[in-house]
Each structure stands twice: as structure tokens, then as C-alpha cells.
Design a protein around this motif. Structure first.
Motif, mmCIF file in Angstrom:
data_model
loop_
_atom_site.group_PDB
_atom_site.id
_atom_site.type_symbol
_atom_site.label_atom_id
_atom_site.label_comp_id
_atom_site.label_asym_id
_atom_site.label_seq_id
_atom_site.Cartn_x
_atom_site.Cartn_y
_atom_site.Cartn_z
ATOM 1 N N LEU A 84 0.849 -1.184 0.000
ATOM 2 C CA LEU A 84 0.000 0.000 0.000
ATOM 3 C C LEU A 84 0.884 1.233 0.000
ATOM 4 O O LEU A 84 1.821 1.334 0.792
ATOM 5 N N VAL A 85 0.567 2.170 -0.890
ATOM 6 C CA VAL A 85 1.212 3.486 -0.893
ATOM 7 C C VAL A 85 0.093 4.503 -0.734
ATOM 8 O O VAL A 85 -0.826 4.561 -1.552
ATOM 9 N N SER A 86 0.176 5.279 0.334
ATOM 10 C CA SER A 86 -0.887 6.215 0.682
ATOM 11 C C SER A 86 -0.290 7.594 0.940
ATOM 12 O O SER A 86 0.776 7.711 1.539
ATOM 13 N N PHE A 94 1.035 16.543 5.535
ATOM 14 C CA PHE A 94 0.732 15.390 4.714
ATOM 15 C C PHE A 94 1.292 14.161 5.404
ATOM 16 O O PHE A 94 2.307 14.245 6.109
ATOM 17 N N VAL A 95 0.638 13.014 5.178
ATOM 18 C CA VAL A 95 1.106 11.756 5.755
ATOM 19 C C VAL A 95 1.298 10.751 4.628
ATOM 20 O O VAL A 95 0.348 10.409 3.920
ATOM 21 N N LEU A 96 2.534 10.298 4.486
ATOM 22 C CA LEU A 96 2.883 9.244 3.539
ATOM 23 C C LEU A 96 2.957 7.938 4.314
ATOM 24 O O LEU A 96 3.599 7.876 5.371
ATOM 25 N N ARG A 97 2.301 6.907 3.789
ATOM 26 C CA ARG A 97 2.399 5.563 4.353
ATOM 27 C C ARG A 97 2.810 4.608 3.251
ATOM 28 O O ARG A 97 2.233 4.616 2.167
ATOM 29 N N VAL A 98 3.810 3.805 3.535
ATOM 30 C CA VAL A 98 4.187 2.700 2.658
ATOM 31 C C VAL A 98 4.160 1.462 3.537
ATOM 32 O O VAL A 98 4.935 1.364 4.505
ATOM 33 N N ALA A 99 3.233 0.554 3.236
ATOM 34 C CA ALA A 99 3.023 -0.612 4.090
ATOM 35 C C ALA A 99 2.949 -1.875 3.245
ATOM 36 O O ALA A 99 2.422 -1.861 2.135
ATOM 37 N N ASP A 100 3.484 -2.964 3.791
ATOM 38 C CA ASP A 100 3.406 -4.255 3.115
ATOM 39 C C ASP A 100 3.024 -5.330 4.120
ATOM 40 O O ASP A 100 3.096 -5.112 5.336
ATOM 41 N N ASN A 101 2.608 -6.474 3.631
ATOM 42 C CA ASN A 101 2.268 -7.602 4.492
ATOM 43 C C ASN A 101 3.347 -8.685 4.405
ATOM 44 O O ASN A 101 3.062 -9.867 4.532
ATOM 45 N N GLY A 102 4.571 -8.256 4.218
ATOM 46 C CA GLY A 102 5.696 -9.178 4.055
ATOM 47 C C GLY A 102 6.255 -9.694 5.364
ATOM 48 O O GLY A 102 5.579 -9.708 6.396
#
Length: 156
Positions: A84-86, A94-102
Motif C-alpha cells: 500500500l502506498v498512501s 501530509f502523511v505518507l504511508r508505505v506498508a506491506d504484508n511481508g
């Protein structure tokens, strides 16, 4: 990365760049470069309609490049996963999120004792954006950066 930067510099107005198109193009370029043939990573975007200036979007792009590249290289050793890139507006910030399910980060990972040049770059660029960098790790990894837009300096 240079293709994306070229796209930025072709923009007519460097103080008002469409972030959605930039981030989607950047992440897709990384995906095509790093996704392995036997790997299937579902990339999702959650991006507000935001326009930022070139002084802000350049370090932001470098941060996204590093975090997304790391996810493709290290998060999914068994193949499939989600990323996910948000980017959301939060008041004046601003809020940047980079999330993975790894697989998560190594147990000895610490923002205070970075051994990776890439993560050191992320931390330093976050400072350039006058931002804060946080992460969580376990079954997956999430980086969150809250930042403000850098005041654009008119050059011409």
C-alpha cells in the motif's frame, strides 16, 4: 527514476505538480524493475488529490523510491504479497504511508542505528521535509512520514 524526474521537469508549473500521477508512475516503474517473474505483488494506492511543489516532491519521490524498492527486494521472499502506498492531507501537513504484508524488518532494525545507506537517506530526506519518521514491523512493515510542504523558491 530518471524517467519520472524527466516527467516532473516537463511540467509547466513546478510549484503545483499532481502528486497522484507522479506517485503512481514512480511505483509502477519500480514494480516493473524489481518484481520477480514468479512474484505477484498487489499494489494499492490511497492518494488524496494533492499538488505539491518540486522542492517537496523531489525528496518525497526519493523516499518512496527507497521504501517501495526495499519492499520488492526484501518483504516477499516467498513470492506474493500486498503493498500500500498512501498519501493523505492532515491539516497543513501530509502523511505518507508505505506498508506491506511481508516478512517484516530484521529484529535489530533501529532508526537510531541505521546500517543501510538507503534507510539513512530516507531518514535524512524526512528531515529535509521537516517531517517525522515512524515504523511498525511484525507481520509486515509500515513506514509513516508526516511532513509539511517546503516553501517553493521561485527560480526565474
Amino acid at each position: 527514476m530518471s524517467m519520472i524526474h524527466e516527467k516532473l521537469y516537463r511540467s509547466e508549473n513546478l510549484s503545483d505538480i499532481d502528486v497522484r500521477g507522479y506517485i503512481e508512475g514512480l511505483v509502477r516503474s519500480i514494480m516493473f524493475s524489481y518484481q520477480k517473474p514468479d512474484q505477484r505483488v498487489d499494489v494499492r494506492f490511497d492518494l488524496d488529490d494533492v499538488k505539491l511543489n518540486i522542492d517537496t516532491i523531489m525528496p518525497l519521490g526519493l523516499i518512496i523510491n527507497e521504501l517501495v524498492t526495499n519492499a520488492f527486494k526484501y518483504a516477499f521472499p516467498n513470492g506474493d504479497g500486498e503493498l500500500l502506498v498512501s498519501l493523505k492531507r492532515r491539516g497543513d501537513n501530509f502523511v505518507l504511508r508505505v506498508a506491506d504484508n511481508g516478512v517484516g524488518l530484521p529484529s535489530d532494525f533501529s532508526l537510531d542505528n541505521l546500517r543501510s545507506l538507503g534507510m539513512l537517506l530516507v531518514r535524512n530526506l524526512t528531515g529535509q521535509l521537516d517531517g517525522t519518521l515512524e515504523y511498525t514491523s511484525g507481520s509486515g512493515t509500515e513506514f509513516q512520514i508526516e511532513f509539511s510542504e517546503i516553501r517553493y523558491a521561485e527560480r526565474f
